[in-house]
Motif scaffolding. Structure first.
Motif, PDB file in Angstrom:
ATOM      1  N   ASP A 273      -5.294  16.566  -7.315  1.00 41.58           N
ATOM      2  CA  ASP A 273      -4.652  15.554  -8.143  1.00 41.58           C
ATOM      3  C   ASP A 273      -4.707  15.988  -9.602  1.00 41.58           C
ATOM      4  O   ASP A 273      -5.777  16.267 -10.126  1.00 41.58           O
ATOM      5  CB  ASP A 273      -5.360  14.216  -7.948  1.00 41.58           C
TER       6      ASP A 273
ATOM      7  N   ARG B 186       1.889   9.764 -13.263  1.00 39.66           N
ATOM      8  CA  ARG B 186       0.452   9.574 -13.405  1.00 39.66           C
ATOM      9  C   ARG B 186      -0.252  10.790 -14.004  1.00 39.66           C
ATOM     10  O   ARG B 186      -1.438  10.743 -14.272  1.00 39.66           O
ATOM     11  CB  ARG B 186      -0.193   9.136 -12.103  1.00 39.66           C
TER      12      ARG B 186
ATOM     13  N   CYS C 260       0.799  -1.215   0.000  1.00 42.67           N
ATOM     14  CA  CYS C 260       0.000   0.000   0.000  1.00 42.67           C
ATOM     15  C   CYS C 260       0.833   1.267   0.000  1.00 42.67           C
ATOM     16  O   CYS C 260       0.335   2.334   0.306  1.00 42.67           O
ATOM     17  CB  CYS C 260      -0.966   0.066   1.191  1.00 42.67           C
ATOM     18  N   TRP C 261       2.126   1.199  -0.347  1.00 42.16           N
ATOM     19  CA  TRP C 261       2.925   2.438  -0.336  1.00 42.16           C
ATOM     20  C   TRP C 261       2.369   3.440  -1.320  1.00 42.16           C
ATOM     21  O   TRP C 261       2.265   4.613  -1.029  1.00 42.16           O
ATOM     22  CB  TRP C 261       4.376   2.169  -0.733  1.00 42.16           C
ATOM     23  N   ASP C 262       2.102   2.900  -2.510  1.00 45.06           N
ATOM     24  CA  ASP C 262       1.695   3.816  -3.571  1.00 45.06           C
ATOM     25  C   ASP C 262       0.210   4.092  -3.512  1.00 45.06           C
ATOM     26  O   ASP C 262      -0.322   4.741  -4.389  1.00 45.06           O
ATOM     27  CB  ASP C 262       1.986   3.225  -4.950  1.00 45.06           C
ATOM     28  N   GLU C 263      -0.440   3.568  -2.515  1.00 46.11           N
ATOM     29  CA  GLU C 263      -1.898   3.685  -2.535  1.00 46.11           C
ATOM     30  C   GLU C 263      -2.316   5.146  -2.486  1.00 46.11           C
ATOM     31  O   GLU C 263      -1.837   5.913  -1.652  1.00 46.11           O
ATOM     32  CB  GLU C 263      -2.486   2.933  -1.353  1.00 46.11           C
ATOM     33  N   THR C 264      -3.192   5.506  -3.421  1.00 45.31           N
ATOM     34  CA  THR C 264      -3.792   6.838  -3.361  1.00 45.31           C
ATOM     35  C   THR C 264      -5.281   6.600  -3.558  1.00 45.31           C
ATOM     36  O   THR C 264      -5.731   6.403  -4.679  1.00 45.31           O
ATOM     37  CB  THR C 264      -3.267   7.735  -4.500  1.00 45.31           C
ATOM     38  N   GLN C 265      -5.984   6.520  -2.482  1.00 43.27           N
ATOM     39  CA  GLN C 265      -7.409   6.230  -2.565  1.00 43.27           C
ATOM     40  C   GLN C 265      -8.113   7.319  -3.367  1.00 43.27           C
ATOM     41  O   GLN C 265      -7.963   8.499  -3.078  1.00 43.27           O
ATOM     42  CB  GLN C 265      -8.017   6.169  -1.164  1.00 43.27           C
ATOM     43  N   TYR C 266      -8.847   6.883  -4.346  1.00 45.19           N
ATOM     44  CA  TYR C 266      -9.492   7.840  -5.244  1.00 45.19           C
ATOM     45  C   TYR C 266     -10.452   8.740  -4.473  1.00 45.19           C
ATOM     46  O   TYR C 266     -10.637   9.894  -4.815  1.00 45.19           O
ATOM     47  CB  TYR C 266     -10.225   7.072  -6.340  1.00 45.19           C
ATOM     48  N   LYS C 267     -11.039   8.195  -3.408  1.00 48.38           N
ATOM     49  CA  LYS C 267     -12.014   9.017  -2.691  1.00 48.38           C
ATOM     50  C   LYS C 267     -11.351  10.117  -1.862  1.00 48.38           C
ATOM     51  O   LYS C 267     -12.032  11.026  -1.410  1.00 48.38           O
ATOM     52  CB  LYS C 267     -12.910   8.139  -1.814  1.00 48.38           C
ATOM     53  N   ASP C 268     -10.026  10.023  -1.692  1.00 51.18           N
ATOM     54  CA  ASP C 268      -9.336  11.066  -0.941  1.00 51.18           C
ATOM     55  C   ASP C 268      -8.694  12.109  -1.844  1.00 51.18           C
ATOM     56  O   ASP C 268      -7.958  12.958  -1.381  1.00 51.18           O
ATOM     57  CB  ASP C 268      -8.253  10.449  -0.058  1.00 51.18           C
ATOM     58  N   LEU C 269      -8.960  12.028  -3.127  1.00 54.85           N
ATOM     59  CA  LEU C 269      -8.346  12.964  -4.067  1.00 54.85           C
ATOM     60  C   LEU C 269      -9.392  13.896  -4.646  1.00 54.85           C
ATOM     61  O   LEU C 269     -10.560  13.547  -4.742  1.00 54.85           O
ATOM     62  CB  LEU C 269      -7.708  12.211  -5.241  1.00 54.85           C
ATOM     63  N   THR C 270      -8.928  15.084  -5.045  1.00 52.04           N
ATOM     64  CA  THR C 270      -9.790  15.979  -5.807  1.00 52.04           C
ATOM     65  C   THR C 270      -9.269  16.014  -7.226  1.00 52.04           C
ATOM     66  O   THR C 270      -8.087  16.279  -7.441  1.00 52.04           O
ATOM     67  CB  THR C 270      -9.756  17.389  -5.200  1.00 52.04           C
TER      68      THR C 270
END
Lengths: 463, 358
Positions: free
Chosen positions: B85, B115, B19-29
């Motif tokens: 983001d 990305r 989960c290092w690279d994890e970027t939860q989509y719900k936490d991004l704008t």
């Protein structure tokens, strides 16, 4: 000790369904005994009259007829014959048993199997009587090189496993291999084809079925013609076919009954369904927790809207819903049809809708899981279908931990496993690996049959 | 025992790593629109983005200041609910003032993260960035929808070409060709941002010279970068009417001599609008073709003239010169050479479609 009525009764622990009486016979008295529950009395009388005439004629082998044979008397043999449902005629003076085989048949009709429906084509199915099953196969083959071999397993010599093959087509080494494996089996409690498969297959811990299970005689016959071996057991309508490849599980007899283009389309659809059934939830989890950049901008807003207020990680969301779907499936499977349907509706529609409005799971996840479930049911083989459903959990875990990278690692492991897998000593991924173009063509599309025949003539029989 | 140890190690690895690279989509704008203004060392960045609350999409914007674009984004991050983001970035607006300076480092941020999209459009705006984020007129849409769609239309109708971030940077750093970016201005009547033409760049800076919108189309035709439509309307004063044509195909042939360049074009055009309706007669067709020939030549000449004034080789003569005519290339700075070299334009027009069914 000479056998008498009391002794016979003791041998079967004085069970009440044993019929045992003295019987008049030319030259000496005999004892007749059989289980009334297993033997057809009327037929027996006719057979006895026949044997009596033969005995009076003093022929050498008077005890031999189409339904009878004789053995030297032992207690074990008597027990064995009685329990197999034969009638024993004991002659204490000569110390022999004449066994008459007149079993009362308790068979259902040869209806189409519930889980292997076809639209066009034969609607016959195997039943719990092995002899009938073999008759159904023989009826389709009508050739002298169709061989049926019985093997007795277990200590009491009462459990019979039958294997059948076409001698001129099947690799003799394969037959020898199977024979050796089955002869080595020794178990007294050996009831289901599942147990039989565990004895025969090489990789017990693999999630993939290495032998094809079917209840359709036409499927068995066509597989026999392709050089495979079929295992049958008494009291089970299930035939076990091997060696098979991964792709055998994606073909149905319907493919060959439909138009070439239509058959090809559905074959491709099934391969596609394999991919979605394994990877779709993992792909979704990867995208929303790692790789949101691959979403097109138009859909990204909808995705974001759907998942923005879900309290759990996508992985938990997926697990929750997948487990829920598995629960519905398992619950409705063993219930009678009307109740099963109710469960499916309540589970699928009502709870599915409620779970979204409750905000536990996003509506996209419901779409993904529903699509996955439907894809997994497209696969014609019930066993492969289970395997596929189990497989997606490790992929989801990989996706939740490492995103696409995790999925690729999982895929790598899956391929390593599949490449190592053998079905009765034959590579499981054949003809893709090792590659064979003539057979490869036929995996993804259904080629016209006539052209296909020509190509097999050149290359020998396909396996 | 070994197996137990193995299992413990596997479980620990799973629990402690991953989960290092994890970027939860719900936490991004997701940010579809970015505006950059200021100057190197003092950058103001504006972000427009949708926000998601109670099952509704609303639009909001945020602003940050810093020594670089990234610093400005960090500053904006502190004033925004979720992390900004750039992975779905569609449009970058850059103020003309910033474009006139050495602005390339300000765009570095968009290339640095794998990305990020590099196919987002980049355009120049005139005046304050704030007015483009809050236009005085009624857009009847959200700005984060408006600009991407506007610029997609620009591409579709061949008002401009090659102005995605990737193409723009490639063109900008190529010594043999110069960049032209769509130029936006607030329409004074309606108060709505409008594409008024293309801003010409020389080397890595905006020159302040802009092509008008019909010149922009001509430039795209001359560079043979047509998209689906390339419509251009001419006033035919002799006949007291207008004629609208759509250029379907361009054949260009550039002949480069030692001190002169001849650019000859062969255009296949379809007549889209012509009120007299008499093009089924050969005589009229020839007449129209002759008129179009001179009209196109006027337009093309204007483009060449403007670009030479701006020292901006937007058509990319320099590429061919660099590859095949080293003596001309080595004369000195190419942009200077380009500004002074005489360029002859020859146009040949063929009416392929008159859109009249006889």
């Amino acid at each position: 000790m000479k056998p008498n009525i009391e002794h016979v009764k003791k041998l079967v622990y004085e069970t009440d369904d044993l019929y045992v009486k003295m019987i008049d016979w030319p030259y000496e008295e005999g004892i007749i005994c059989y289980f009334t529950t297993l033997v057809d009395g009327g037929e027996l009388n006719k057979q006895l009259a026949l044997l009596k005439r033969q005995a009076e004629a003093k022929t050498q082998n008077w005890a031999i007829s189409a339904a009878s044979s004789s053995y030297p008397y032992t207690d074990d043999k008597l027990q064995n014959l009685l329990s197999l449902g034969e009638t024993a005629l004991i002659f204490p003076q000569a110390n022999i048993i004449v066994a008459i085989n007149l079993k009362k048949e308790q068979a259902r009709t040869t209806d189409e199997p519930e889980n292997e429906h076809v639209i066009t084509g034969s609607h016959e199915g195997f039943i719990e009587n092995k002899d009938t099953n073999i008759a159904l196969i023989r009826k389709r083959l009508l050739r002298a090189d169709f061989v049926v071999k019985n093997i007795y397993t277990g200590n009491k010599n009462s459990d019979i496993v039958t294997y059948a093959y076409i001698a001129t087509v099947t690799d003799p080494q394969l037959v020898e291999n199977i024979d050796k494996k089955l002869s080595a089996v020794s178990s007294d409690e050996f009831f289901t084809p599942g147990q039989l498969i565990e004895y025969v297959e090489e990789h017990t811990w693999s999630p993939f079925p290495q032998l094809l299970v079917t209840e359709r005689p036409d499927r068995v016959a066509s597989n026999l013609l392709e050089g495979r071996i079929v295992l049958l057991m008494d009291n089970s309508p299930t035939a076990v076919i091997g060696p098979v490849t991964l792709f055998s599980f994606f073909q149905t007899p319907d493919d060959f009954n439909s138009r070439t283009l239509v058959g090809s389309f559905y074959r491709l659809l099934r391969i596609f369904s394999l991919i979605t059934a394994i990877f779709l939830p993992a792909f979704y989890v990867s995208v929303v927790s790692f790789h949101s950049e691959i979403l097109p901008i138009e859909i990204s807003k909808q995705v974001k809207l759907a998942i923005n207020e879900i309290p759990y990680r996508p992985f938990l969301e997926a697990i929750l819903l997948e487990v829920f779907i598995e629960l519905i499936r398992e619950a409705s499977m063993r219930l009678p049809t009307p109740i099963g349907q109710t469960i499916a509706i309540v589970g699928g529609l009502v709870v599915g809708d409620a779970i979204v409005s409750a905000g536990l799971v996003s509506n996209l996840m419901v779409i993904v899981v529903a699509m996955t479930a439907i894809s997994s049911f497209v696969i014609p083989s019930a066993e492969m279908n289970m395997t596929i459903r189990i497989l997606r959990f490790p992929f989801m875990l990989g996706a939740a931990l490492f995103g696409f990278f995790g999925m690729v690692i999982g895929l790598l492991l899956l391929f390593i496993h599949l490449l190592n897998l053998r079905s009765l000593g034959r590579p499981y991924l054949s003809p893709v690996i090792p590659f064979d173009f003539t057979r490869f063509k036929d995996i993804f599309v259904r080629l016209p049959f006539l052209r296909f025949l020509r190509s097999t003539k050149k290359k020998g029989v396909r396996e | 025992m070994r197996i137990q140890k193995g299992i413990i190690i596997v479980i620990l690895t799973l629990l402690l790593s991953g989960c290092w690279d994890e970027t939860q989509y719900k936490d991004l704008t997701i940010v579809p629109l970015v505006g950059i203004e200021g100057e190197e060392g003092d950058i103001t960045t504006m972000f427009a983005f949708p926000t998601f609350q109670n099952g509704k999409i609303e639009y909001s914007s945020s602003q940050g200041k810093g020594v670089s674009t990234r610093a400005a984004r960090s500053d904006a991050n502190h004033q925004t609910m979720e992390a900004l983001d750039m992975a779905h970035l569609e449009v970058i607006l850059m103020s003309a003032d910033l474009a006139k300076t050495d602005f390339a480092p300000s765009l570095d941020m968009f290339f640095r993260t794998p990305r990020n999209r590099i196919t987002s459009y980049i355009a120049i705006v005139e005046g304050e960035m704030g007015t483009y984020f809050n236009p005085p007129g009624n857009l009847k849409s959200e700005i984060s929808y408006y600009y991407p769609e506007l610029l997609r239309t620009v591409v579709l109708y061949s008002f401009g070409a090659n102005f995605t971030l990737q193409d723009a940077m490639k063109t900008m750093f190529d010594p043999g060709i110069d960049l032209a970016l769509p130029y936006l201005r607030i329409n004074e009547e309606t108060g709505i941002p409008k594409v008024v033409g293309s801003g010409l760049f020389s080397k890595q800076r905006y020159t302040g010279v802009t092509l008008s919108s019909s010149e922009s189309i001509s430039a795209v035709i001359m560079a043979d970068k047509l998209n689906k439509y390339a419509r251009i309307t001419f006033e035919w004063e002799a006949k007291n009417t207008q004629i609208t044509v759509n250029v379907m195909r361009v054949k260009k042939k550039w002949t480069i001599g030692t001190d002169t360049i001849t650019a000859s074009y062969h255009l296949d055009v379809a007549v889209e609008e012509y009120a007299p309706h008499n093009l089924h007669e050969k005589k009229n067709r020839e007449e129209a073709a002759a008129f179009l020939k001179t009209s196109f030549k006027e337009h093309f000449d204007a483009v060449i003239k403007k670009s030479q004034e701006a020292e901006s080789d937007i058509l990319g003569f320099g590429r061919k010169v660099r590859a095949f005519h080293q003596e001309l290339w080595n004369k000195g700075d190419w942009q200077q050479t380009y500004a002074n070299i005489p360029i002859q334009v020859e146009v040949d027009v063929r009416l392929k479609l008159t859109n009249i069914a006889e």
